[in-house]
Design a protein around this motif. Sequence first.
Motif, PDB file in Angstrom:
ATOM      1  N   PRO A 313       3.627 -10.445   4.125  1.00  0.00           N
ATOM      2  CA  PRO A 313       3.030 -11.365   3.161  1.00  0.00           C
ATOM      3  C   PRO A 313       2.292 -10.602   2.076  1.00  0.00           C
ATOM      4  O   PRO A 313       2.171  -9.372   2.137  1.00  0.00           O
ATOM      5  CB  PRO A 313       2.064 -12.177   4.028  1.00  0.00           C
ATOM      6  N   GLN A 314       1.787 -11.348   1.101  1.00  0.00           N
ATOM      7  CA  GLN A 314       0.980 -10.744   0.042  1.00  0.00           C
ATOM      8  C   GLN A 314      -0.398 -11.412   0.029  1.00  0.00           C
ATOM      9  O   GLN A 314      -0.466 -12.626  -0.073  1.00  0.00           O
ATOM     10  CB  GLN A 314       1.672 -10.896  -1.314  1.00  0.00           C
ATOM     11  N   PRO A 315      -1.473 -10.601   0.133  1.00  0.00           N
ATOM     12  CA  PRO A 315      -1.484  -9.143   0.227  1.00  0.00           C
ATOM     13  C   PRO A 315      -1.011  -8.655   1.598  1.00  0.00           C
ATOM     14  O   PRO A 315      -1.161  -9.348   2.599  1.00  0.00           O
ATOM     15  CB  PRO A 315      -2.956  -8.791  -0.002  1.00  0.00           C
ATOM     16  N   ALA A 316      -0.435  -7.464   1.602  1.00  0.00           N
ATOM     17  CA  ALA A 316       0.036  -6.862   2.842  1.00  0.00           C
ATOM     18  C   ALA A 316      -1.146  -6.304   3.631  1.00  0.00           C
ATOM     19  O   ALA A 316      -2.100  -5.770   3.048  1.00  0.00           O
ATOM     20  CB  ALA A 316       1.021  -5.744   2.536  1.00  0.00           C
ATOM     21  N   GLY A 317      -1.075  -6.429   4.942  1.00  0.00           N
ATOM     22  CA  GLY A 317      -2.138  -5.899   5.783  1.00  0.00           C
ATOM     23  C   GLY A 317      -2.185  -4.380   5.765  1.00  0.00           C
ATOM     24  O   GLY A 317      -1.206  -3.710   5.395  1.00  0.00           O
ATOM     25  N   PRO A 318      -3.298  -3.801   6.164  1.00  0.00           N
ATOM     26  CA  PRO A 318      -3.435  -2.328   6.139  1.00  0.00           C
ATOM     27  C   PRO A 318      -2.479  -1.617   7.069  1.00  0.00           C
ATOM     28  O   PRO A 318      -2.214  -0.426   6.890  1.00  0.00           O
ATOM     29  CB  PRO A 318      -4.898  -2.104   6.553  1.00  0.00           C
ATOM     30  N   ARG A 323       3.365   1.001   3.988  1.00  0.00           N
ATOM     31  CA  ARG A 323       2.285   1.825   3.453  1.00  0.00           C
ATOM     32  C   ARG A 323       2.418   3.291   3.874  1.00  0.00           C
ATOM     33  O   ARG A 323       1.961   4.189   3.163  1.00  0.00           O
ATOM     34  CB  ARG A 323       0.924   1.291   3.904  1.00  0.00           C
ATOM     35  N   THR A 324       3.022   3.520   5.024  1.00  0.00           N
ATOM     36  CA  THR A 324       3.046   4.876   5.592  1.00  0.00           C
ATOM     37  C   THR A 324       4.449   5.435   5.801  1.00  0.00           C
ATOM     38  O   THR A 324       4.589   6.566   6.269  1.00  0.00           O
ATOM     39  CB  THR A 324       2.316   4.880   6.949  1.00  0.00           C
ATOM     40  N   MET A 325       5.496   4.689   5.468  1.00  0.00           N
ATOM     41  CA  MET A 325       6.848   5.214   5.657  1.00  0.00           C
ATOM     42  C   MET A 325       7.078   6.400   4.710  1.00  0.00           C
ATOM     43  O   MET A 325       6.430   6.520   3.668  1.00  0.00           O
ATOM     44  CB  MET A 325       7.880   4.108   5.414  1.00  0.00           C
ATOM     45  N   PRO A 326       8.002   7.303   5.043  1.00  0.00           N
ATOM     46  CA  PRO A 326       8.209   8.494   4.208  1.00  0.00           C
ATOM     47  C   PRO A 326       8.904   8.161   2.887  1.00  0.00           C
ATOM     48  O   PRO A 326       9.648   7.189   2.785  1.00  0.00           O
ATOM     49  CB  PRO A 326       9.092   9.382   5.085  1.00  0.00           C
ATOM     50  N   HIS A 327       8.610   8.986   1.890  1.00  0.00           N
ATOM     51  CA  HIS A 327       9.335   8.995   0.616  1.00  0.00           C
ATOM     52  C   HIS A 327       9.347   7.618  -0.063  1.00  0.00           C
ATOM     53  O   HIS A 327      10.368   7.161  -0.555  1.00  0.00           O
ATOM     54  CB  HIS A 327      10.773   9.506   0.824  1.00  0.00           C
ATOM     55  N   HIS A 328       8.189   6.980  -0.084  1.00  0.00           N
ATOM     56  CA  HIS A 328       8.115   5.690  -0.756  1.00  0.00           C
ATOM     57  C   HIS A 328       7.260   5.808  -2.014  1.00  0.00           C
ATOM     58  O   HIS A 328       6.436   6.711  -2.158  1.00  0.00           O
ATOM     59  CB  HIS A 328       7.582   4.594   0.168  1.00  0.00           C
TER      60      HIS A 328
END
Length: 388
Positions: A313-318, A323-328
């Motif tokens: 959803p928006q806003p996305a949760g922490p 948020r933490t996937m590689p190469h984004h």
Amino acid sequence: MANVLCVLYDDPAGGHPSSYARDGLPSLPHYPGGQTLPSPSALDFVPGQLLGSVSGELGLRRFLEAQGHTLVVTSDKDGPDSEFERRLPDADVVISQPFWPAYLTADRIAKAPNLKLAITAGIGSDHVDLDAAIRHGITVAEVTYSNSISVAEHAVMMILALVRDYLPAHRIVREGGWDIADAVARSYDLEGMHVGSVAAGRIGTAILRRLAPFDVHLHYTDRHRLPRETEEELGLTYHPSAEDMVPACDVVTVNAPLHPETEALFDDRLLATMKRGSYLVNTARARICDRDAIVRALESGRLAGYAGDVWFPQPAGPDHPWRTMPHHGMTPHVSGTSLSAQARYAAGTREILESWLAGGAIREEYLIVDGGGLAGAGAHSYTATAQG
């Protein structure tokens, strides 16, 4: 008199700006293709200032209160105890933005007996259950084209940032380093690559047009094929489906509306058909991509990069895995809410309200649902089936 409930994102952490980086905005004669810009009777704001947050109020308060209407502006939109939920039963009009959407679900619409008009300040009305709006006779409108070019520019920026691997190089500088080998180990030229757009409406076509000077090979798929002269002008290759197009592309940009045909389109199966080391940019809607499939594709190397500014959803949760996937290269949902875009969608919101409050017709190109069915831009972009 109307009760207008407006949901906007929070003010800056340091408070509403007292000054701005630039003085004013460039003057635009019209949108590409000739559509006129919003044309309300007047404006109660300075173009180029922050209008999309709570204190900005889309510049609507003076206009509405002078006519005896009530305006409530809040950012508190989620959950049964939110101010939005508490105020909704009395609302005649709901205004929301795609960047901080007040989800008008079927349940919420059923709790809003007075609701007659839902306005998207921007473009993209999939946060409204359109079938429920049709059943309840609610008009849904958005400020078509107001931020299409803003999103197109953001998408082009993200494509270049991913292919050139800009963000890690910038981080090296901020951290005091000079690690050139590390900075270029995943950096390539866009020139000569095959770039495809899923959908070629206003945003998709604007992206393709802006990429043409980079000497790339351009592809697209859309249920409405572009005119032959446009295909020839831009050197476009048409594909009948995303499944047919994506294996040919090094870069894919997603610019389709969210509806049952596009929800979870980019799943494990479709991602597996993309070239190893390809790039995916999604500034449309997050749920067009399978959240966890994107993470797996980046971790396996099937995707060399993913960028976008749409989440669910928006806003996305922490703890959202994007948020933490590689190469984004993710950003919060900002592509369509530049200060330039805000001036246009605030003006368009007022234009829609002026027309509706006076009992007049809302511009056809602004309509999504009207008269008990899809209308205007909505008839072109959506299908009258259950919205995701």
